[in-house]
Each structure stands twice: as structure tokens, then as C-alpha cells.
Motif scaffolding. Structure first.
Motif, PDB file in Angstrom:
ATOM      1  N   CYS A  19       0.773  -0.910  -0.253  1.00 25.06           N
ATOM      2  CA  CYS A  19      -0.161  -0.222   0.478  1.00 25.06           C
ATOM      3  C   CYS A  19       0.558   0.894   0.358  1.00 25.06           C
ATOM      4  N   ARG A  20       2.066   1.068   0.999  1.00 23.94           N
ATOM      5  CA  ARG A  20       2.755   2.492   0.486  1.00 23.94           C
ATOM      6  C   ARG A  20       3.478   2.654  -0.875  1.00 23.94           C
ATOM      7  N   ASP A  21       3.937   1.419  -1.044  1.00 29.54           N
ATOM      8  CA  ASP A  21       4.659   1.327  -1.678  1.00 29.54           C
ATOM      9  C   ASP A  21       3.833   2.584  -3.494  1.00 29.54           C
ATOM     10  N   TRP A  22       2.479   1.786  -3.233  1.00 30.81           N
ATOM     11  CA  TRP A  22       1.635   2.206  -4.802  1.00 30.81           C
ATOM     12  C   TRP A  22       0.753   3.482  -4.306  1.00 30.81           C
ATOM     13  N   LEU A  23       0.381   3.797  -2.734  1.00 27.58           N
ATOM     14  CA  LEU A  23       0.288   4.903  -2.849  1.00 27.58           C
ATOM     15  C   LEU A  23       1.654   5.904  -3.147  1.00 27.58           C
ATOM     16  N   GLN A  24       2.504   6.163  -3.042  1.00 29.72           N
ATOM     17  CA  GLN A  24       4.017   6.720  -3.356  1.00 29.72           C
ATOM     18  C   GLN A  24       3.595   7.360  -4.892  1.00 29.72           C
ATOM     19  N   ASP A  25       3.109   6.225  -4.798  1.00 22.73           N
ATOM     20  CA  ASP A  25       3.113   6.614  -7.008  1.00 22.73           C
ATOM     21  C   ASP A  25       2.707   6.536  -7.967  1.00 22.73           C
ATOM     22  N   ASN A  26       1.238   7.074  -7.231  1.00 23.05           N
ATOM     23  CA  ASN A  26      -0.464   6.589  -7.324  1.00 23.05           C
ATOM     24  C   ASN A  26      -1.318   8.057  -6.940  1.00 23.05           C
ATOM     25  N   LEU A  27      -0.916   8.788  -6.206  1.00 18.44           N
ATOM     26  CA  LEU A  27      -1.483   9.875  -5.562  1.00 18.44           C
ATOM     27  C   LEU A  27      -2.023  10.125  -6.732  1.00 18.44           C
ATOM     28  N   PRO A  28      -3.230  10.995  -6.047  1.00 18.19           N
ATOM     29  CA  PRO A  28      -4.361  11.568  -7.398  1.00 18.19           C
ATOM     30  C   PRO A  28      -3.899  13.082  -7.422  1.00 18.19           C
ATOM     31  N   PRO A  29      -3.993  13.426  -8.742  1.00 12.64           N
ATOM     32  CA  PRO A  29      -3.068  14.722  -9.235  1.00 12.64           C
ATOM     33  C   PRO A  29      -3.928  15.932  -8.670  1.00 12.64           C
ATOM     34  N   GLU A  30      -4.080  17.151  -8.363  1.00 14.60           N
ATOM     35  CA  GLU A  30      -4.803  18.666  -7.482  1.00 14.60           C
ATOM     36  C   GLU A  30      -5.568  18.428  -8.935  1.00 14.60           C
ATOM     37  N   PRO A  31      -7.189  18.092  -7.591  1.00 24.94           N
ATOM     38  CA  PRO A  31      -8.680  18.411  -8.363  1.00 24.94           C
ATOM     39  C   PRO A  31      -8.770  19.618  -9.337  1.00 24.94           C
ATOM     40  N   PRO A  32      -9.436  19.389 -10.048  1.00 21.24           N
ATOM     41  CA  PRO A  32      -9.489  20.744 -11.531  1.00 21.24           C
ATOM     42  C   PRO A  32     -10.150  21.331 -10.415  1.00 21.24           C
ATOM     43  N   VAL A  33     -10.959  21.154  -9.914  1.00 20.13           N
ATOM     44  CA  VAL A  33     -12.225  22.057  -8.782  1.00 20.13           C
ATOM     45  C   VAL A  33     -12.221  21.459  -7.643  1.00 20.13           C
ATOM     46  N   ARG A  34     -12.772  23.149  -6.540  1.00 16.43           N
ATOM     47  CA  ARG A  34     -12.661  22.534  -5.181  1.00 16.43           C
ATOM     48  C   ARG A  34     -13.282  21.109  -4.659  1.00 16.43           C
ATOM     49  N   LEU A  35     -12.844  20.792  -4.090  1.00 10.77           N
ATOM     50  CA  LEU A  35     -13.837  19.771  -3.232  1.00 10.77           C
ATOM     51  C   LEU A  35     -14.422  19.527  -2.322  1.00 10.77           C
ATOM     52  N   PRO A  36     -15.479  18.808  -1.855  1.00  2.21           N
ATOM     53  CA  PRO A  36     -16.069  19.403  -0.946  1.00  2.21           C
ATOM     54  C   PRO A  36     -15.390  19.256   1.213  1.00  2.21           C
ATOM     55  N   GLY A  62      -6.559  -2.564  -5.307  1.00  2.00           N
ATOM     56  CA  GLY A  62      -6.663  -3.842  -4.404  1.00  2.00           C
ATOM     57  C   GLY A  62      -6.732  -3.252  -2.748  1.00  2.00           C
ATOM     58  N   LEU A  63      -6.776  -1.570  -2.884  1.00  2.00           N
ATOM     59  CA  LEU A  63      -6.675  -0.570  -1.719  1.00  2.00           C
ATOM     60  C   LEU A  63      -8.543  -0.724  -1.256  1.00  2.00           C
ATOM     61  N   VAL A  64      -9.774  -1.133  -1.776  1.00  2.00           N
ATOM     62  CA  VAL A  64     -10.322  -1.441  -1.385  1.00  2.00           C
ATOM     63  C   VAL A  64     -11.225  -2.303  -1.299  1.00  2.00           C
ATOM     64  N   GLY A  65     -12.546  -2.859  -0.628  1.00  2.00           N
ATOM     65  CA  GLY A  65     -13.094  -4.061  -0.074  1.00  2.00           C
ATOM     66  C   GLY A  65     -11.751  -5.106  -0.107  1.00  2.00           C
ATOM     67  N   CYS A  66     -10.739  -5.266   0.627  1.00  2.00           N
ATOM     68  CA  CYS A  66      -9.685  -5.772   0.589  1.00  2.00           C
ATOM     69  C   CYS A  66     -10.118  -7.150   0.702  1.00  2.00           C
ATOM     70  N   ASP A  67     -11.015  -7.483   2.136  1.00  2.00           N
ATOM     71  CA  ASP A  67     -11.153  -8.381   2.658  1.00  2.00           C
ATOM     72  C   ASP A  67     -12.525  -8.982   2.617  1.00  2.00           C
ATOM     73  N   TYR A  68     -13.265  -8.207   1.051  1.00  2.00           N
ATOM     74  CA  TYR A  68     -14.411  -9.211   0.765  1.00  2.00           C
ATOM     75  C   TYR A  68     -14.245 -10.465  -0.437  1.00  2.00           C
ATOM     76  N   PRO A  69     -14.983 -11.130  -0.396  1.00  2.00           N
ATOM     77  CA  PRO A  69     -14.678 -12.417  -1.570  1.00  2.00           C
ATOM     78  C   PRO A  69     -14.131 -12.164  -2.663  1.00  2.00           C
ATOM     79  N   VAL A  70     -13.324 -12.920  -3.806  1.00  2.00           N
ATOM     80  CA  VAL A  70     -12.740 -12.620  -4.613  1.00  2.00           C
ATOM     81  C   VAL A  70     -13.593 -12.451  -5.586  1.00  2.00           C
ATOM     82  N   ASP A  71     -15.404 -13.746  -5.389  1.00  2.00           N
ATOM     83  CA  ASP A  71     -16.469 -13.956  -6.058  1.00  2.00           C
ATOM     84  C   ASP A  71     -17.199 -12.706  -6.546  1.00  2.00           C
ATOM     85  N   CYS A  72     -17.155 -11.778  -4.804  1.00  2.00           N
ATOM     86  CA  CYS A  72     -17.962 -10.470  -4.550  1.00  2.00           C
ATOM     87  C   CYS A  72     -17.167  -9.052  -5.386  1.00  2.00           C
TER      88      CYS A  72
END
Length: 415
Positions: A19-36, A62-72
């Protein structure tokens, strides 16, 4: 190394580093609009699409839904969602927009839906491609949830739904709704049933969504009107008349304050912003106090202000440490204690921190978001005004205290 990392299993330790390695390389870009400030206050398509793209990217990794079964649609891991949540929180990424889907709909569908419906609904829910909303409150049934009157009449293998829901966050963007309905008018609790229903595809036909504009100018809330909406019986969760029991699954997770579910462990991990300190947590008050001036001195020079900030820090640390009990089975003396206690404390701490921030800002706290002179971009007054909704949502805090007193502590009911 954090306390949580030291207690990782080998699988969790390997996943944490991933997770740390992926986040370091894949942080989202600056939003084009003001976020709520909150996913519940998304108002525009550009805001939604930016946040959906981020959730989908994190899901694909793989950082969301990690613990749900693969078939779900999940990762099939064991108690790793909390690891991902902690690492996401540490780098303070934008939030995931499908907060109701992740925190409430997903566990309810997972534990109560038919197997084919789990496979149909969960993958797009976890990825954020389908936004979900919650149809519980009604104009005449807010905290008294069992009094809902939106009615579903059975017609063969279909149900015809008529009624009115209110305070429905994200309904203006939702594809699906989790919906508590009355199917029998002669029984209060046993007359309730629980469904998942399509929203977006029925707009302008059987469903009307009307925004409710708040004092902040935001339109995250809506009212939803059903006019002969036809739903297949396959989208009913659990048995007819068991809606109250299913709703308790939803509420248990909602009162966990937006935590992402880890069904394989039965626990829940903190969502982004709680473990490492939110931009609206008490630690942010220190920076605000150092940069807010009054009578030639900073607010940080005021011993009373320093003491109040420290008191909020102590409360937040107590909340954090108390929440760790949720992972220790031997400390689960009552299934409702920690979820209700956490909802109660978190919402009141959030409100008190925001109130203190507006006091620190003084007159500048009246400046709106668009004002370039507004401290912290004008977000603290917005957070304060929105905090009152948090102490009402998922059952008002007065209701939480009654439940804790009567059902957890065994105190007599109030007269």
C-alpha cells in the motif's frame, strides 16, 4: 513503526508495504475543482467524477474491498482493509465518494442479500462506479425509525413502492438505494422489510429527487418520492418482515462513523482521516491558533485557548485508544457498546473542535469559502455548521445515550 504495524501478521505487513509503495507512486493529481468537505456534500458532476476516478484507481490496485471474497469483487484478504485505510489516511488523499456504499450498503448486502445479488451489486459498489444512498428517514419518522410508512405492496414476484424519504444524502447522484419499507401496517417492527432499489434509472418515471439546500448553501441532502416504483422480489434482503433486523446491520456500521467493512474478520478499520489526524482534527487547531491574531498576539499565546486545544487532543486520543477495543474479541462485552459509543463521541468531538476553531478565528470566522481572506479557506465555519447534522444522523445523540443506558448498561427506561 506504528503500534498497528508492529502487530501486523506477515500477510498484513506485506500488504502494508505494498500500500505504501503504491500510494507513493499513485497519488491523485490536484483536483480541477474545489472539493467539498465531506463525500455527503458532493454537489457537481466534476467533483463526483474526480473522486470516482480516485476510488476506482484505488479499488483496481486492491486498496478497497480488500477483505471481501473475490467472487464478490473483493481482494479475498484477511483483515487487511484497516491496513489500507491507515496507509491512505497517512498520506491524506481525497476521500472516496461512495461513503454510504462502502460503510453501510456493502456490509448489509454482504450479510443479507442472495448470493447472485452480492456478485451483481458489490463489485461496482466497491469500485465507486455505482454510488449508493440510504432511504431510512421520513418526514414523520426520523429518529423513530420503526415508524416509517413508505409502503411496498406485493404483486406476484414484484413489489410496488409508494412513499416519501428525506435527508437522503447523495440521492442526486445515486444509482442504488438501501431502503427500509413497511410491508405490513398491522405490526410496527415485524411489518418492516428491507430492499435495494434502482434510483438513477427511475428518475422522472417512478422516482423524484428534490435537493434540500442547507444554511451552508450545500445540497448534499435530498428528499426522494416514490410513485409506484416496481422492484423485483430478488432485491429484497432477508425475509419479509425481517427489515428491522437487517436495518440493525446497517445502523451498526453507520454508527461506526463511516468505517470501511472487513467482513472476513468481522471488524472495521478506520477510514481516511481518523488514524493520522484529519485536517479538521484537534492537531490542526495548533496551526490555526499560531496564525490567528487578536490584539497584537496570537491565539496560541492565550493560556485558556492552549488548554482547550489540549483538552480536545486528549479526547481524540481517548477515542482512538478506546476504538482499538473493537479488534479484541475479549473486550466485546456488548455488540452495541463500541459502535454507539464511537458515533456519539466522534460527532461531539468533531463539533466541539470546529466550534473552538471558529472562536479562535474570531470575526474572521464569518468569512465564507470564496473570500480570499477567510482563514483556512473558510472551511472551519462550514465544518461547524455541518457538524450539527452529524449529531443527528444515524439516530440523534440523545437516542444513542438512551440505547447505551438501557440496552448496554441495563438502566431503567426514562419516563
Amino acid at each position: 513503526m506504528s503500534d498497528a504495524a508492529r502487530k501486523d501478521t506477515p500477510e498484513q505487513a506485506e500488504f502494508r508495504q505494498y500500500c505504501r509503495d503504491w500510494l507513493q507512486d499513485n497519488l491523485p493529481p490536484e483536483p480541477p475543482v474545489r472539493l467539498p468537505l465531506s463525500p455527503l456534500e458532493i454537489m457537481t458532476e466534476p467533483q463526483l467524477h474526480y473522486l470516482q476516478d480516485w476510488q476506482k484507481k484505488a479499488y483496481d490496485a486492491g486498496l478497497v474491498g480488500c477483505d471481501y471474497p473475490v467472487d464478490c469483487g473483493g481482494g479475498g484478504r484477511n483483515d487487511c482493509q484497516r491496513v489500507a485505510n491507515a496507509e491512505i489516511a497517512a498520506v491524506r488523499t481525497p476521500f472516496f465518494p461512495n461513503v454510504i456504499g462502502l460503510g453501510m450498503a456493502a456490509p448489509t448486502v454482504f450479510f443479507h442479500a442472495r448470493e447472485d445479488k452480492k456478485r451483481e451489486l458489490l463489485p461496482r459498489l466497491l469500485s465507486g462506479e455505482d454510488i449508493w444512498c440510504q432511504g431510512f428517514s421520513e418526514p414523520g419518522a426520523g429518529s423513530d425509525l420503526a415508524s416509517v410508512q413508505t409502503f411496498a405492496e406485493r404483486k406476484g414476484d414484484k413489489w410496488i413502492i409508494n412513499g416519501h424519504k428525506v435527508w437522503t444524502s447523495l440521492a442526486h447522484f445515486a444509482e442504488w438505494m438501501i431502503l427500509l419499507l413497511r410491508t405490513d401496517k398491522s405490526h410496527k417492527y415485524d411489518g418492516l422489510s428491507y430492499f435495494v432499489v434502482p434510483i438513477r434509472s427511475e428518475l422522472g418515471k417512478s422516482i423524484t429527487v428534490r435537493p434540500l439546500i442547507k444554511i451552508t448553501g450545500e445540497t448534499g441532502f435530498n428528499e426522494v418520492i416514490f410513485d409506484n416504483l416496481e422492484v423485483d422480489d430478488a432485491y429484497r434482503l432477508d425475509e419479509v418482515g425481517k427489515g428491522w433486523q437487517v436495518a440493525m446491520t446497517t445502523l451498526a456500521h453507520e454508527r461506526g462513523a463511516g468505517e470501511l467493512v472487513t467482513p472476513r474478520s468481522g471488524g472495521r478499520g478506520k477510514s481516511a482521516g481518523k488514524e493520522s489526524g484529519s485536517v479538521f482534527g484537534s492537531s490542526a487547531l495548533v496551526d490555526l491558533a499560531k496564525t490567528s491574531f487578536r490584539n497584537g498576539k496570537t491565539a496560541a499565546d492565550d493560556a485558556v485557548i492552549r488548554d482547550r486545544i489540549m483538552q480536545e487532543m486528549i479526547r481524540e486520543e481517548g477515542f482512538k485508544q478506546s476504538s482499538r477495543r473493537a479488534r479484541v474479541q475479549g473486550l466485546q462485552d456488548h455488540p452495541m457498546r463500541i459502535p454507539l459509543q464511537n458515533k456519539l463521541l466522534m460527532t461531539e468531538i468533531t463539533q466541539d473542535v470546529a466550534e473552538l476553531a471558529t472562536e479562535i478565528e474570531g470575526a474572521a470566522g464569518s468569512l465564507y469559502l470564496a473570500d480570499p481572506n477567510a482563514p483556512a479557506g473558510g472551511r472551519w465555519p462550514m465544518a461547524y455548521m455541518n457538524s450539527f447534522g452529524m449529531t443527528i444522523a444515524a439516530g440523534a445523540n440523545e437516542v444513542q445515550r438512551n440505547i447505551l443506558g438501557e440496552r448496554v448498561l441495563g438502566l431503567p427506561k426514562s419516563k
